[in-house]
Design a protein around this motif. Structure first.
Motif, mmCIF file in Angstrom:
data_model
loop_
_atom_site.group_PDB
_atom_site.id
_atom_site.type_symbol
_atom_site.label_atom_id
_atom_site.label_comp_id
_atom_site.label_asym_id
_atom_site.label_seq_id
_atom_site.Cartn_x
_atom_site.Cartn_y
_atom_site.Cartn_z
ATOM 1 N N VAL A 190 0.750 -1.089 -0.249
ATOM 2 C CA VAL A 190 0.108 0.123 0.008
ATOM 3 C C VAL A 190 0.779 1.145 -0.035
ATOM 4 C CG1 VAL A 190 -1.522 1.314 1.325
ATOM 5 C CG2 VAL A 190 -1.673 -1.263 1.356
ATOM 6 N N LEU A 191 1.842 1.234 0.724
ATOM 7 C CA LEU A 191 2.887 2.395 0.810
ATOM 8 C C LEU A 191 3.271 2.856 -0.676
ATOM 9 C CD1 LEU A 191 5.162 1.161 3.672
ATOM 10 C CD2 LEU A 191 2.928 1.927 3.668
ATOM 11 N N LEU A 192 3.523 1.870 -1.267
ATOM 12 C CA LEU A 192 4.188 2.175 -2.749
ATOM 13 C C LEU A 192 3.162 2.650 -3.830
ATOM 14 C CD1 LEU A 192 6.842 -0.983 -3.068
ATOM 15 C CD2 LEU A 192 6.987 1.494 -2.469
ATOM 16 N N ILE A 193 1.942 2.536 -3.312
ATOM 17 C CA ILE A 193 0.975 2.756 -4.406
ATOM 18 C C ILE A 193 0.352 4.236 -3.800
ATOM 19 C CG2 ILE A 193 0.755 0.844 -5.229
ATOM 20 C CD1 ILE A 193 -2.043 0.642 -3.811
ATOM 21 N N TYR A 194 0.683 4.770 -2.833
ATOM 22 C CA TYR A 194 0.252 5.983 -2.431
ATOM 23 C C TYR A 194 1.140 7.152 -2.705
ATOM 24 C CZ TYR A 194 -2.663 8.866 0.961
ATOM 25 O OH TYR A 194 -3.261 9.503 1.545
ATOM 26 N N PRO A 195 0.311 8.173 -3.774
ATOM 27 C CA PRO A 195 1.290 8.954 -4.351
ATOM 28 C C PRO A 195 1.440 10.302 -3.664
ATOM 29 C CG PRO A 195 -0.766 8.900 -5.274
ATOM 30 C CD PRO A 195 -1.049 7.911 -4.310
ATOM 31 N N ASP A 237 -3.919 -11.151 -15.844
ATOM 32 C CA ASP A 237 -4.741 -10.069 -15.703
ATOM 33 C C ASP A 237 -6.075 -10.585 -15.100
ATOM 34 O OD1 ASP A 237 -3.292 -8.036 -17.042
ATOM 35 O OD2 ASP A 237 -4.055 -8.338 -19.069
ATOM 36 N N ARG A 238 -6.652 -11.853 -15.399
ATOM 37 C CA ARG A 238 -7.534 -12.301 -14.883
ATOM 38 C C ARG A 238 -7.361 -12.764 -13.312
ATOM 39 N NH1 ARG A 238 -9.524 -18.191 -17.627
ATOM 40 N NH2 ARG A 238 -9.861 -16.532 -19.436
ATOM 41 N N GLU A 239 -6.273 -12.884 -12.774
ATOM 42 C CA GLU A 239 -5.956 -13.071 -11.590
ATOM 43 C C GLU A 239 -6.065 -11.960 -10.623
ATOM 44 O OE1 GLU A 239 -2.612 -16.318 -10.512
ATOM 45 O OE2 GLU A 239 -2.132 -15.324 -12.486
ATOM 46 N N ILE A 240 -5.675 -10.825 -11.624
ATOM 47 C CA ILE A 240 -5.964 -9.485 -10.695
ATOM 48 C C ILE A 240 -7.116 -9.063 -10.715
ATOM 49 C CG2 ILE A 240 -5.135 -6.981 -11.078
ATOM 50 C CD1 ILE A 240 -2.446 -7.914 -12.434
ATOM 51 N N ASP A 241 -7.836 -9.070 -11.833
ATOM 52 C CA ASP A 241 -9.287 -8.991 -11.872
ATOM 53 C C ASP A 241 -10.047 -9.604 -10.937
ATOM 54 O OD1 ASP A 241 -8.656 -7.026 -13.920
ATOM 55 O OD2 ASP A 241 -9.693 -8.445 -15.552
ATOM 56 N N ALA A 242 -9.659 -10.732 -10.739
ATOM 57 C CA ALA A 242 -10.426 -11.780 -9.651
ATOM 58 C C ALA A 242 -10.350 -11.024 -8.049
ATOM 59 C CB ALA A 242 -10.073 -13.079 -9.749
ATOM 60 N N LYS A 259 -13.622 2.738 -7.631
ATOM 61 C CA LYS A 259 -12.596 3.651 -8.276
ATOM 62 C C LYS A 259 -12.652 5.191 -7.563
ATOM 63 C CE LYS A 259 -12.186 1.931 -12.820
ATOM 64 N NZ LYS A 259 -12.188 2.386 -14.085
ATOM 65 N N ASP A 260 -13.920 5.528 -7.327
ATOM 66 C CA ASP A 260 -14.325 6.861 -6.661
ATOM 67 C C ASP A 260 -13.461 6.789 -5.130
ATOM 68 O OD1 ASP A 260 -15.828 7.583 -8.785
ATOM 69 O OD2 ASP A 260 -17.596 7.464 -7.810
ATOM 70 N N GLY A 312 -6.619 9.844 -3.226
ATOM 71 C CA GLY A 312 -5.162 10.191 -3.975
ATOM 72 C C GLY A 312 -4.440 8.988 -4.669
ATOM 73 N N PHE A 313 -5.268 7.996 -4.686
ATOM 74 C CA PHE A 313 -4.980 6.896 -5.629
ATOM 75 C C PHE A 313 -5.106 6.660 -6.966
ATOM 76 C CE2 PHE A 313 -4.718 5.305 -1.097
ATOM 77 C CZ PHE A 313 -3.806 4.273 -1.028
ATOM 78 N N VAL A 314 -4.273 6.203 -7.709
ATOM 79 C CA VAL A 314 -4.520 6.308 -9.098
ATOM 80 C C VAL A 314 -4.856 4.605 -9.598
ATOM 81 C CG1 VAL A 314 -3.627 6.277 -11.473
ATOM 82 C CG2 VAL A 314 -3.015 7.853 -9.731
ATOM 83 N N PHE A 315 -6.079 4.336 -10.048
ATOM 84 C CA PHE A 315 -6.570 3.052 -10.207
ATOM 85 C C PHE A 315 -5.672 2.040 -10.856
ATOM 86 C CE2 PHE A 315 -8.948 -0.480 -12.459
ATOM 87 C CZ PHE A 315 -9.367 -1.311 -11.468
ATOM 88 N N ASP A 316 -5.089 2.566 -12.068
ATOM 89 C CA ASP A 316 -4.067 1.715 -12.892
ATOM 90 C C ASP A 316 -2.783 1.216 -12.003
ATOM 91 O OD1 ASP A 316 -5.810 1.621 -14.784
ATOM 92 O OD2 ASP A 316 -4.792 3.108 -15.983
ATOM 93 N N GLU A 317 -2.359 2.322 -11.176
ATOM 94 C CA GLU A 317 -1.263 2.165 -10.649
ATOM 95 C C GLU A 317 -1.750 1.135 -9.247
ATOM 96 O OE1 GLU A 317 2.686 2.223 -9.268
ATOM 97 O OE2 GLU A 317 1.712 2.581 -11.211
ATOM 98 N N TYR A 318 -2.732 1.222 -8.579
ATOM 99 C CA TYR A 318 -3.088 0.200 -7.576
ATOM 100 C C TYR A 318 -3.273 -1.138 -8.175
ATOM 101 C CZ TYR A 318 -6.464 -1.788 -4.400
ATOM 102 O OH TYR A 318 -6.798 -2.924 -3.393
ATOM 103 N N ARG A 319 -3.624 -1.380 -9.631
ATOM 104 C CA ARG A 319 -4.001 -2.579 -10.011
ATOM 105 C C ARG A 319 -2.672 -3.219 -10.301
ATOM 106 N NH1 ARG A 319 -4.789 -5.175 -14.692
ATOM 107 N NH2 ARG A 319 -6.388 -6.560 -14.922
ATOM 108 N N LYS A 320 -1.585 -2.458 -10.772
ATOM 109 C CA LYS A 320 -0.390 -2.799 -10.892
ATOM 110 C C LYS A 320 0.372 -3.424 -9.585
ATOM 111 C CE LYS A 320 4.190 -1.732 -12.709
ATOM 112 N NZ LYS A 320 5.010 -2.131 -11.644
#
Length: 323
Positions: free
Chosen positions: A19-24, A103-108, A125-126, A132-140
């Motif tokens: 979580v730390l690494l995705i908090y911009p 991608d299927r594992e992440i989506d699940a 997403k909201d 302050g999180f970006v969804f794509d970065e959170y997903r990555k």
């Protein structure tokens, strides 16, 4: 439930360091970026490090000035940098071993989080964006976390064997035995202070911790961060404790609890306590006792195997710390 409160809950689904690494938005105290460590050709920057520290310690630094914050965080630089280096090493190993996450594992995984907290994709997403999180970065980063779990499972599973001889030996040397009801517990202890004025602050700290827990914070994570008990490094896990082994103050609280519930604050000679009841059971047969001892030994061995593996990764890579 407000979106921010929901976010606080599902953030704990991830191990905190990810979580730390995705908090911009938390590295405002860092004035200049620079490289603080090299792992082969991979770099860890000053902002990576301070972003991680500020998020993990945000409750402690919230009311500090920038100068106070920097002075406080400096004490944690080496600890957090070591954790970031270990994460880099594991991701590099996964790449070299051709282990990946689809991608299927992440989506699940995201679907599971939304289902658990009754969120639509838009609400999810909201809530991320509001914090302050970006969804794509959170997903990555969620994908990275799943990847590390996968790699760790493979590494550990290959080397885990518990023999009948080891089980017999542990039964002779441990407190585990057939008998009365046993409770599997997690504990947060805020130790009492000798000074009366300091003890008032101790009580306030326990109340603040309890407030976080009833608002949905993960007990394991909170125990790791704030507990003064020896069990803090394992998320407060004190294992199974029998009725005959438990302090009377704790037994009075625990015996009326349901599995999964969290107690109110109670006082013992050691300080202010909060417990979470994970499971209760009676080891009334030799088979049940053996199963429990085997699980305990597997847990201990898995931690040691993982520790040894991380050490071996460090020995195989060029690591330079520039702090």
């Amino acid at each position: 439930m407000k979106k921010a409160a929901v976010l606080n809950k599902f953030l704990f689904v991830l191990p905190l360091l990810w979580v730390l690494l995705i908090y911009p938005g938390v590295s405002h105290a860092v004035m200049l970026d620079q490289i603080v460590a090299l792992v082969d050709k991979e770099v860890i920057t000053w902002s990576d490090l301070y972003k991680a520290m500020e998020f993990d310690l945000k409750d402690k630094v919230r009311d500090m000035s920038s100068k106070e914050r920097l002075a406080f965080l400096k004490n944690y630089e080496k600890e957090f940098l070591e954790r970031l280096i270990e994460m880099k090493l594991q991701l590099m190993y996964a790449e070299s071993a051709h282990i990946s996450v689809s991608d299927r594992e992440i989506d699940a995984a995201i679907e599971d989080i939304m289902k658990k907290y009754s969120l639509t994709k838009e609400q999810f997403k909201d809530a991320l964006e509001k914090e302050g999180f970006v969804f794509d970065e959170y997903r990555k980063r969620l994908g990275d976390q799943i990847l590390l779990q996968k790699v760790g499972s493979v590494i550990v599973a290959e080397k885990l064997i518990v023999t009948d001889e080891e089980i017999s030996k542990r039964k002779k040397t441990s407190k585990m035995s057939k008998g009365p009801l046993k409770y599997k517990l997690r504990l947060v202890l805020v130790a009492k202070k000798a000074d009366k004025e300091e003890n008032l602050l101790t009580k306030k700290k326990a109340e603040d911790i309890y407030d976080k827990l009833i608002k949905g914070a993960d007990f394991k994570t909170i125990a790791s961060q704030y507990s003064d008990a020896p069990s803090a490094p394992t998320g407060g896990d004190i294992g199974f404790v029998g009725e005959d082994e438990m302090a009377k103050e704790m037994l009075a609280v625990v015996e009326g609890m349901k599995e999964g519930s969290i107690s109110k604050i109670f006082i013992s000679p050691a300080g202010y306590n909060i417990v979470q009841l994970i499971e209760k059971k009676t080891l009334d047969t030799e088979e049940k006792l053996n199963t429990e001892v085997r699980a305990e030994l597997l847990n201990e061995k898995s931690r040691q195997v993982y520790k040894d593996w991380i050490k071996s990764l460090k020995e195989k890579r060029f690591i330079k710390i520039i702090l």
